[in-house]
Design a protein around this motif. Structure first.
Motif, PDB file in Angstrom:
ATOM      1  N   ASN A 176     100.348   9.702  21.896  1.00 25.64           N
ATOM      2  CA  ASN A 176      99.906   8.718  20.914  1.00 25.64           C
ATOM      3  C   ASN A 176     100.940   8.651  19.777  1.00 25.64           C
ATOM      4  O   ASN A 176     101.341   9.673  19.222  1.00 25.64           O
ATOM      5  N   SER A 209      99.454  14.825  23.838  1.00 27.24           N
ATOM      6  CA  SER A 209      99.224  13.399  23.649  1.00 27.24           C
ATOM      7  C   SER A 209     100.510  12.699  23.233  1.00 27.24           C
ATOM      8  O   SER A 209     101.293  13.208  22.424  1.00 27.24           O
ATOM      9  N   PRO A 261      93.788  10.880  22.743  1.00 35.23           N
ATOM     10  CA  PRO A 261      95.000  11.035  23.554  1.00 35.23           C
ATOM     11  C   PRO A 261      95.419   9.709  24.183  1.00 35.23           C
ATOM     12  O   PRO A 261      94.586   8.927  24.645  1.00 35.23           O
ATOM     13  N   ARG A 267      98.847   7.977  26.612  1.00 32.21           N
ATOM     14  CA  ARG A 267     100.109   8.174  27.310  1.00 32.21           C
ATOM     15  C   ARG A 267     101.167   7.247  26.721  1.00 32.21           C
ATOM     16  O   ARG A 267     100.845   6.240  26.082  1.00 32.21           O
TER      17      ARG A 267
END
Length: 468
Positions: free
Chosen positions: A4, A2, A126, A128
């Motif tokens: 994030n 992830s 999650p 991008r």
């Protein structure tokens, strides 16, 4: 994996979560463990209330630890943080709500946390790098406020670059007296501290006595120029006041060269000035190690491409890089206008670069004065006026003039005789650049980050040259 932003920040929290994240003015502390738990509980509540990834969550409240927990919880839940100035009127908030369409507007983060599940959300949604993390509305001084869309990747790349550029480490203690509805306090200061797992001396606002006390515990201070002028106005401030502070950083508004010089004389340290904006966070910075030059905002950060538009030495600054936003919320036509064909964002700031790469800001393109067909950059005139005896600070604007199109006018804090100051300016500037009028005031209108609101000055004195 992830991308994030919360994952990055939390991965840098200290292994010992009992280490303090916030050192409060009443002597109490809030640990990194409590910060992490609070963010997790808020994320759990957001998800329980049906918040989906990409939903906007508005925040309008006074600065608090719970406000930071809300910000991190919003990131953790995969939503989009929408910070709003606590001073906005209801009509202004109504505009932002209609434009951004937030799923929730939180005005009491402590109460919101109190109503959250006892168990924090264990998972981070999650995201991008290209997914939206925050929307920051610009001040709207030239019309409708625009929502700058900042992604997880934008914020992460800038935070990591600043952490390195300013030499942060887990040993630092940041004095944080900035608001958290703005890039400076929310993304620049907060992210640097969180990436280091550093404690923050957490002050709701700038109060001289609290800042002086906080400096005895801090190693880094970030502030707007007004912070530094207020410190210098306090007779108790000096070398003995700064303890082990290794760097003072200034931004969000231009730092007067006189302030830079007086601060160095008083403390032995040179303020590190940098340049940024909502659409790209921090763009340039004076060096941590190396010469910091008064009046310059330093060099582009690693990864930032910066060029001067137009054929002249001075022109509008254009930038490209991983921290530059993707565009304005629901304004595709405006977004297209603000980017060049090869992907550079047109900042609207006028400046130049030295042969060694240093950047100097002349002002906003919208503040350019065209008097008698000649271009006048207000900053050039302000630098001359600010060095004159009796002048504390000046703001130079162009006002409608029946003969010249625009007349150069200086609005000045300080004392002096108008004819004498105009004559002194003419001795150092071409006649078309010298002020035609100088108006004395006790204070200049500023926004929440200390920038002079020249649009309000232009409105106030619009009829100065009107023929009777």
């Amino acid at each position: 994996m992830s991308e994030n932003l919360y994952v990055l920040l939390a991965s840098r929290f200290p292994a010992d979560r009992s280490r303090p994240a916030f050192l409060l003015s009443d002597g109490s502390e809030v640990s990194y463990g409590a910060l992490e738990t609070g963010a997790g509980r808020i994320a759990a509540r957001l998800i329980a209330e049906g918040v989906q990834p990409g939903d906007r969550i508005g925040f309008q409240a006074e600065k608090s630890v719970e406000g930071v927990m809300l910000y991190l919880g919003v990131l953790k839940a995969g939503a989009v943080f929408l910070p709003l100035n606590a001073a906005y009127t209801q009509a202004e908030v109504d505009y932002f709500r209609a434009d951004a369409g937030p799923k929730l507007l939180v005005t009491d983060p402590a109460a919101f946390l109190a109503g959250a599940p006892a168990e924090p959300s264990p998972a981070t949604t999650p995201r991008r790098a290209s997914d939206l993390a925050a929307i920051l509305y610009t001040s709207g001084t030239t019309g409708r406020s625009k929502g700058a869309m900042l992604s997880h990747g934008n914020l992460a790349s800038n935070a990591l670059a600043l952490y390195d550029a300013w030499g942060f480490s887990p040993d630092d203690v940041l004095l944080h007296a900035l608001p958290i509805f703005h890039v400076h306090g929310l993304f620049v200061a907060l992210h640097c501290a969180l990436l280091g797992g550093c404690p923050m001396v957490w002050l709701p606002k700038f109060v001289d006595a609290e800042v002086l006390a906080g400096l005895s515990r801090a190693t880094v201070m970030m502030g707007v120029p007004t912070f530094y002028t207020r410190l210098l106005a306090n007779p108790a401030f000096g070398r003995e006041s700064i303890g082990r502070v290794r760097v003072f950083i200034s931004g969000s508004a231009p730092l007067l060269e006189s302030t830079f010089a007086e601060f160095e004389a008083r403390t032995g340290q040179r303020i590190l000035e940098r340049y940024g904006m909502s659409e790209a966070a921090i763009i340039t910075s004076n060096p941590l190690h190396g010469d910091r030059v008064a009046g310059s905002v330093g060099f582009p950060l690693p990864g930032v491409e910066l060029r001067i538009g137009g054929a002249e030495e001075t022109g509008v600054i254009q930038i490209r890089g991983p921290s530059v936003f993707s565009g304005y919320w629901r304004m595709p036509e405006k977004t297209a206008e603000e980017f060049t064909a090869d992907g550079f964002f047109i900042t609207g700031d006028v400046g130049r670069r030295d042969p060694d790469g240093r950047v100097w800001i002349s002002g906003r393109a919208k503040d350019l004065i065209i008097s008698g067909g000649y271009n006048v950059y207000p900053k050039e005139v302000e630098l001359v006026l600010d060095e004159m005896p009796g002048v504390v600070e000046s703001a130079v604007i162009g006002l409608p003039h029946p003969d010249f199109g625009e007349g150069v006018v200086a609005v000045v804090i300080g004392q002096g005789q108008e004819p004498a100051l105009i004559a002194a300016a003419r001795a150092q500037l071409a006649a078309f650049k010298a002020p035609k009028r100088i108006l004395f005031v006790t204070e200049l209108p500023r926004n929440a980050m200390g920038k002079v609101q020249k649009n309000l000055l232009r409105q106030t004195y619009a009829d100065l040259f009107a023929k009777s």
